[in-house]
Design an enzyme around this catalytic site. Structure first.
Site, short mmCIF file in Angstrom:
data_model
loop_
_atom_site.label_atom_id
_atom_site.label_comp_id
_atom_site.label_asym_id
_atom_site.label_seq_id
_atom_site.Cartn_x
_atom_site.Cartn_y
_atom_site.Cartn_z
N GLY A 1 0.84 -1.19 0.00
CA GLY A 1 0.00 0.00 0.00
C GLY A 1 0.87 1.24 0.00
O GLY A 1 2.00 1.22 0.51
N GLN B 1 3.09 10.05 1.02
CA GLN B 1 4.38 9.37 1.16
C GLN B 1 5.32 9.66 0.00
O GLN B 1 6.53 9.46 0.12
CB GLN B 1 4.18 7.85 1.27
CG GLN B 1 3.53 7.42 2.56
CD GLN B 1 3.38 5.92 2.61
OE1 GLN B 1 2.45 5.37 2.07
NE2 GLN B 1 4.34 5.24 3.23
N CYS C 1 5.83 0.09 7.56
CA CYS C 1 5.49 1.22 6.71
C CYS C 1 6.71 1.57 5.86
O CYS C 1 7.83 1.59 6.38
CB CYS C 1 5.09 2.41 7.58
SG CYS C 1 4.66 3.88 6.63
N LEU C 2 6.47 1.84 4.59
CA LEU C 2 7.58 2.19 3.70
C LEU C 2 8.25 3.50 4.13
O LEU C 2 9.39 3.75 3.77
CB LEU C 2 7.09 2.31 2.25
CG LEU C 2 6.55 1.01 1.64
CD1 LEU C 2 6.01 1.27 0.25
CD2 LEU C 2 7.63 -0.06 1.61
N HIS D 1 -4.44 1.69 7.71
CA HIS D 1 -3.08 2.24 7.76
C HIS D 1 -2.92 3.34 6.71
O HIS D 1 -2.42 4.43 7.00
CB HIS D 1 -2.08 1.10 7.52
CG HIS D 1 -0.65 1.51 7.42
ND1 HIS D 1 0.31 1.12 8.33
CD2 HIS D 1 0.01 2.28 6.51
CE1 HIS D 1 1.48 1.65 8.00
NE2 HIS D 1 1.33 2.35 6.89
N GLU D 2 -3.35 3.05 5.47
CA GLU D 2 -3.13 4.01 4.38
C GLU D 2 -4.01 5.25 4.53
O GLU D 2 -3.57 6.37 4.25
CB GLU D 2 -3.37 3.34 3.02
CG GLU D 2 -2.47 2.14 2.72
CD GLU D 2 -0.99 2.45 2.81
OE1 GLU D 2 -0.58 3.61 2.60
OE2 GLU D 2 -0.21 1.51 3.10
N HIS E 1 -2.59 7.79 6.77
CA HIS E 1 -1.55 8.65 6.17
C HIS E 1 -2.14 9.96 5.63
O HIS E 1 -1.47 10.98 5.63
CB HIS E 1 -0.88 7.92 4.99
CG HIS E 1 0.28 7.06 5.37
ND1 HIS E 1 1.42 7.54 5.96
CD2 HIS E 1 0.48 5.72 5.23
CE1 HIS E 1 2.28 6.54 6.17
NE2 HIS E 1 1.74 5.42 5.73
ZN ZN Z 1 2.61 3.58 5.80
#
Ligand code: ZN
Length: 169
Positions: A46, A51, A97-98, A139-140, A143
């Site tokens: 995701g 991000q 998380c990236l 989660h996304e 963000h």
């Molecule tokens: Zn994330």
């Protein structure tokens, strides 16, 4: 297509509330494709527009529900998403998380959620998600409001290789 730079913690941009998408134009379609490519290259399941430095309420998810390696991944594009229903039941599990490379956290999430959003062409859509997909969506979508999983985590740590294996986010 292009692979975009992923912003990492503690970049303050990750903490901003993202803006509504209003134009469903060719530029948006290119951004969506670049986000899918960036997410696959990372690799992740995701990615939210903040991000990669875009203040837009846009999320892409590509996730294989089945453990079967031959199962085709499902792609989701969520624009201006809203969680309209949350299960009372919650599940605590590890997620990463990236934007926080090398870390995982144990996070309590709703077991299932219903998300209303627009698709990439501006058409309304509604998705009922559960388990991992529900976790990824929560989660996304966080963000988009500048919320990171570390804000919700009971603990954050560097995973062992075995723990890293089971993280899908
Ligand atoms: Zn994330």
């Amino acid at each position: 297509m292009a692979i975009l730079d992923i912003m990492t913690f503690p970049d303050p941009f990750l903490r901003l509330k993202a803006k509504q998408v209003t134009k469903f134009d060719a530029e948006l379609q290119t951004l969506i494709e670049n986000m899918f490519e960036t997410m696959r290259a990372a690799p992740g399941v995701g990615l939210a527009a903040p991000q990669i430095g875009e203040s837009l309420r846009l999320v892409v998810v590509e996730y294989t529900e089945d453990e079967d390696e031959n199962a085709k991944p499902k792609k989701y594009v969520l624009i201006n998403p809203e969680i309209v229903k949350r299960s009372e039941e919650t599940v605590t599990d590890l997620e990463g998380c990236l934007s926080l490379p090398g870390l995982v956290g144990s996070v309590e999430r709703h077991q299932s959620v219903t998300v209303k959003a627009k698709n990439r062409f501006g058409k309304p859509l509604k998705i009922e998600a559960e388990e991992w997909l529900a976790r990824i969506f929560q989660h996304e979508i966080d963000h988009l409001d500048g919320v990171l999983y570390i804000d919700r985590a009971e603990e954050v740590f560097e995973p062992t290789p075995e723990e890293a294996e089971q993280i899908k986010d």
